[in-house]
Design a protein around this motif. Structure first.
Motif: not given
Length: 159
Positions: A2-6
Motif C-alpha cells: 500500500t501507499l503506507l508501505d512505500a
C-alpha cells in the motif's frame, strides 16, 4: 503493498539516477549540435573528414621532405608498392614524380594548407593550397581503399 508501505527513500540511488539522466541528455544535445554544425559547414558529421585530412597532410609532408618513394606508397595506400609496381601502371612512379617532384607545376613543394574539406559520395574531397598558392589543388581520399587521387570534383572556396 500500500501507499503506507512505500520503500525508504535512498538518496544515493536518486542522485545516481539524476546524474545518469543528465549525462544522457548532455550526450544527445552534443550529438545534435555536432551534427547540425557539420550540416551547416558541409562536413557531414563534424569530425568525419579528420582521418582523410590527416592522411593528405602526412602525404604532403612526405612530398615536402622529398621522400617520393614513401609518398607514392601513401598515395596508393601500399607501403610495399615496389614489390608489385605492375599494379600501378595507370599512374606509375615516373608520372608521380613528374606531378609531385621539382619539375611539377608547383616546382619544389615547400608548404601546404588544406583550405576546404567535404565528404562527397564514398570519399573525402579537399582543396589544398600548395606553396601559398591562391587556387587549391583538389585531392580525394577514398573511404574504402584510403588511396589518394586527383579529384574530378572541385569545391567552392569563395571569392
Amino acid at each position: 503493498m500500500t501507499l503506507l508501505d512505500a520503500p525508504i527513500y535512498n538518496a544515493a540511488r536518486a542522485k545516481r539516477n539524476r546524474n545518469i539522466i543528465i549525462a544522457i541528455i548532455a550526450v544527445v544535445v552534443l550529438v545534435a549540435v555536432t551534427g547540425f554544425l557539420g550540416f551547416l559547414t558541409g562536413h557531414g558529421w563534424f569530425f568525419a573528414t579528420v582521418p582523410a585530412e590527416h592522411r593528405v597532410n602526412k602525404f604532403l609532408e612526405t612530398v615536402e621532405a622529398k621522400d617520393f618513394t614513401k609518398a607514392y606508397g601513401l598515395w596508393n595506400n601500399d607501403a610495399d608498392w615496389q614489390k608489385h609496381p605492375e599494379q600501378y601502371k595507370l599512374y606509375d612512379f615516373d608520372q608521380f614524380q613528374k606531378d609531385w617532384g621539382p619539375s611539377s607545376d608547383y616546382g619544389v613543394i615547400r608548404s601546404h594548407q588544406i583550405a576546404i574539406t567535404k565528404a562527397v559520395g564514398n570519399g573525402t574531397v579537399m582543396g589544398v593550397n600548395i606553396n601559398g598558392g591562391k587556387t587549391p589543388l583538389f585531392l580525394r581520399v577514398d573511404d574504402k581503399t584510403k588511396q589518394i587521387g586527383f579529384s574530378p570534383i572541385e569545391l567552392y572556396v569563395g571569392p
